[in-house]
Scaffold this active site. Structure first.
Site, short mmCIF file in Angstrom:
data_model
loop_
_atom_site.label_atom_id
_atom_site.label_comp_id
_atom_site.label_asym_id
_atom_site.label_seq_id
_atom_site.Cartn_x
_atom_site.Cartn_y
_atom_site.Cartn_z
N LYS A 85 15.98 0.42 5.38
CA LYS A 85 15.95 1.74 6.01
C LYS A 85 17.10 1.83 7.02
O LYS A 85 17.20 1.01 7.93
CB LYS A 85 14.62 1.97 6.72
N ALA A 136 0.82 -1.21 0.00
CA ALA A 136 0.00 0.00 0.00
C ALA A 136 0.86 1.27 0.00
O ALA A 136 1.91 1.30 0.67
CB ALA A 136 -0.92 -0.01 1.22
N PRO A 137 0.45 2.28 -0.77
CA PRO A 137 -0.76 2.38 -1.60
C PRO A 137 -0.64 1.77 -3.00
O PRO A 137 -1.55 1.87 -3.80
CB PRO A 137 -0.98 3.88 -1.70
#
Length: 344
Positions: A299, A215-216
């Site tokens: 990340k 998502a999205p």
């Protein structure tokens, strides 16, 4: 003199640490010189040729571009910047000229100077026999990098061992139908981390893929545009227009728990989670044979980002259970992260 690497502004310490560690492993000694926010790093050594050969651009994580330094020209006279450059380049020959500036707050105002100066320098170089009359990709490419109006760095690159885009940045435009800007990350990853042969071979209509944490739907949208059948895994909603074709199936599930009922061609993942946890989960997919190739983001923490990069990549390859082809890069559209491509 050494090497010159371009990088994302703010990640100079990471590139400096990467170049230093890789140089030591290659048995080449020198030191990195940089300043946070500059968008470039110098690695000074007496054996630049050996270091250049030992550090292929494709293997560097934090370098957008890699150049061999030829000259550092500070205190240039704005009335005649060309003469000292011709003197520094005498006896050399190049196939192409790029005049650039760092992609940083201080460097971006130099874009106009770079464009206009290139128009003046190019004919002067050709008249002096330093630059080929027409672009010649078989010769080294000359880079003139303005780091200030009166300070330029001269370097050269092998066109086969360097980024093929000025500043090392592929210029991509966000498609109006893209569900999010994250689509640019995957588009850039496919362009930078896969060569043309791999893109043609590994991105064929009818292949099957999973998008973990979809998502999205930006990454799902990119894969579907290549004709892949995508299972989008996320408890959150996807943009409605993704279902205008029969290529996308949405399963409300946890990307860290879901597993495919049969092996897939592709798995992609851009989940916000601790990088070591993502690396372990990606390795699990390869260890179980759930996918043939993958692109995923890690990340990074605020500190020791090069050390964390090495730790995660080493863990991933160790736990994957088999030798893999792996490339990692901090892309232009990345932020505090790196993007990894892995294939059997």
């Amino acid at each position: 003199m050494g090497l010159l690497g371009y990088c994302r502004a703010g990640f100079e310490p990471e590139l400096a640490a990467e170049l230093t560690e890789r140089a030591v492993l290659a048995g080449v000694y020198g030191h990195a010189r940089t300043r946070r926010g500059d968008g470039w790093v110098q690695f000074l050594t007496d054996d630049a040729a050996a270091l250049d050969a030992a550090l292929p651009w494709q293997q560097l994580v934090f370098a957008r571009q890699k150049l061999v330094l030829l000259a550092d020209l500070p205190a240039l006279d704005p009335g005649d910047r060309i003469t000292p450059m011709l003197a520094a380049l005498a006896g050399r020959r190049f196939g192409t000229l790029w005049v650039e500036h760092p992609d940083s707050d201080a460097g971006k105002p130099l874009a106009g100077l770079a464009r206009s100066f290139g128009n003046a320098l190019r004919p002067a170089l050709r008249k002096a026999g330093i630059l080929a009359a027409t672009d010649t990709p078989t010769l080294p490419r000359l880079h003139v990098t303005f780091v200030a109006g009166d300070h330029a760095l001269l370097g050269h690159a092998d066109p086969l061992d360097s980024a093929p885009w000025p500043l090392g940045i592929p210029r991509l435009k966000l498609h109006p139908d893209a569900p999010s800007r994250s689509a640019l990350k995957l588009e850039e990853a496919l362009l930078v981390l896969l060569d043309e042969h791999r893109r043609q071979r590994l991105l064929q209509p009818g292949m099957r893929a999973a998008d973990l944490g979809a998502a999205p739907g930006g990454w799902t949208w990119v894969l579907a545009r290549h004709g892949l059948h995508v299972t989008a895994i996320d408890n959150g909603p996807l943009r409605a227009h993704l279902f205008d074709t029969s290529l996308v199936e949405h399963l409300r599930a946890d990307g860290f728990r879901w597993q495919p009922p049969q092996p897939l061609d592709w798995m992609v993942c851009d989940m916000v989670e601790q990088p070591v946890r993502v690396a372990a989960r990606m390795a699990e997919w390869f260890a179980h044979g759930w996918c043939r190739q993958a692109i995923f983001n890690l990340k990074l923490p605020m500190k020791k980002r090069w050390q964390e990069t090495r730790r995660c990549l080493d863990l991933f390859q160790a736990q994957a259970g088999e030798p893999l082809h792996v490339r990692a890069r901090q892309l232009y559209h990345d932020r505090e992260e790196i993007t990894v491509f892995a294939a059997r």
